[in-house]
Design an enzyme around this catalytic site. Structure first.
Site, PDB file in Angstrom:
ATOM      1  N   HIS A   4      40.790  33.701  45.194  1.00  0.00           N
ATOM      2  CA  HIS A   4      39.759  34.581  44.647  1.00  0.00           C
ATOM      3  C   HIS A   4      38.644  34.725  45.682  1.00  0.00           C
ATOM      4  O   HIS A   4      38.631  34.009  46.693  1.00  0.00           O
ATOM      5  CB  HIS A   4      39.198  34.034  43.317  1.00  0.00           C
ATOM      6  CG  HIS A   4      38.502  32.718  43.428  1.00  0.00           C
ATOM      7  ND1 HIS A   4      39.048  31.536  42.982  1.00  0.00           N
ATOM      8  CD2 HIS A   4      37.294  32.394  43.943  1.00  0.00           C
ATOM      9  CE1 HIS A   4      38.209  30.547  43.203  1.00  0.00           C
ATOM     10  NE2 HIS A   4      37.136  31.037  43.804  1.00  0.00           N
TER      11      HIS A   4
HETATM   12  P1  TYD Z   1      38.414  28.290  39.758  1.00  0.00           P
HETATM   13  O1  TYD Z   1      37.090  28.627  40.342  1.00  0.00           O
HETATM   14  O2  TYD Z   1      39.407  29.412  39.614  1.00  0.00           O
HETATM   15  O3  TYD Z   1      39.044  27.082  40.588  1.00  0.00           O
HETATM   16  P2  TYD Z   1      40.046  27.053  41.832  1.00  0.00           P
HETATM   17  O4  TYD Z   1      39.669  28.175  42.734  1.00  0.00           O
HETATM   18  O5  TYD Z   1      39.838  25.726  42.465  1.00  0.00           O
HETATM   19  O6  TYD Z   1      41.431  27.171  41.316  1.00  0.00           O
HETATM   20  O7  TYD Z   1      38.187  27.592  38.363  1.00  0.00           O
HETATM   21  C1  TYD Z   1      39.240  26.961  37.664  1.00  0.00           C
HETATM   22  C2  TYD Z   1      38.852  26.926  36.192  1.00  0.00           C
HETATM   23  O8  TYD Z   1      37.687  26.142  36.000  1.00  0.00           O
HETATM   24  C3  TYD Z   1      38.561  28.305  35.622  1.00  0.00           C
HETATM   25  O9  TYD Z   1      39.100  28.340  34.309  1.00  0.00           O
HETATM   26  C4  TYD Z   1      37.064  28.358  35.531  1.00  0.00           C
HETATM   27  C5  TYD Z   1      36.664  26.907  35.378  1.00  0.00           C
HETATM   28  N1  TYD Z   1      35.379  26.604  36.037  1.00  0.00           N
HETATM   29  C6  TYD Z   1      34.278  26.309  35.257  1.00  0.00           C
HETATM   30  O10 TYD Z   1      34.337  26.269  34.018  1.00  0.00           O
HETATM   31  N2  TYD Z   1      33.083  26.019  35.875  1.00  0.00           N
HETATM   32  C7  TYD Z   1      32.960  26.030  37.232  1.00  0.00           C
HETATM   33  O11 TYD Z   1      31.860  25.765  37.767  1.00  0.00           O
HETATM   34  C8  TYD Z   1      34.114  26.371  38.019  1.00  0.00           C
HETATM   35  C9  TYD Z   1      34.048  26.401  39.517  1.00  0.00           C
HETATM   36  C10 TYD Z   1      35.299  26.647  37.376  1.00  0.00           C
END
Ligand code: TYD
Length: 137
Positions: free
Chosen positions: A54
């Site tokens: 992303h």
């Molecule tokens: P994401 O940012 O997509 O993580 P990665 O890039 O490491 O795979 O987030 C994963 C999940 O966690 C998504 O459902 C959103 C949640 N999340 C939160 O609730 N709070 C946060 O601060 C972050 C970064 C993610």
């Protein structure tokens, strides 16, 4: 604040070392010029996992690996960058507007992220074609 679309940058984290161990310091203004509104960390990462995939429209992040190691690939739609974080003395400054993939996590890797804002799903772009359109607009 560093200008939007500035390049990602590896920063040296000052560490105070003595016989009792090391203490790393990340301080507003002297190391980063955004105020940290959120800290999150990724841990217990199964072997072979890839994370990220992303981009953020406005969020600034500083990422580091206080334990273990992993690679970060960044892409602004034109240029590609690859970094390896593998110690507590280096951190990667990620400006807004970079598609990122995190991979090759070692065992016991921990990814700590300091972020310029609270969690906001509307700041994410999770589709690569949308990201390319957004970058070129
Ligand atoms: P994401 O940012 O997509 O993580 P990665 O890039 O490491 O795979 O987030 C994963 C999940 O966690 C998504 O459902 C959103 C949640 N999340 C939160 O609730 N709070 C946060 O601060 C972050 C970064 C993610």
């Amino acid at each position: 604040m560093i200008a939007k679309h500035s390049a990602p940058m590896l920063l040296s984290i000052p560490n105070v070392r003595n016989e009792m161990g090391s203490l790393g310091v990340i301080e507003f203004k002297s190391l980063i010029d955004f105020e940290v509104k959120r800290t999150y960390f990724i841990h217990s990462i199964p072997e072979g996992s890839e994370r990220g995939s992303h981009a953020h429209k406005a969020l600034w992040q500083l990422m580091f690996a206080p334990s273990g190691a992993f690679k970060i690939c960044l892409d602004d739609g034109v240029s590609f960058y690859e970094f390896k974080l593998e110690n507590a003395s280096q951190a990667l400054l990620i400006p807004p507007g970079y598609w990122r993939t995190l991979r090759d996590f070692s065992s016991h890797a921990v990814c700590v992220v300091l972020a310029s804002d609270v969690y906001d799903e509307s700041d994410y772009i999770r589709n690569y074609d949308e990201f390319l359109k957004w970058r070129s607009s």
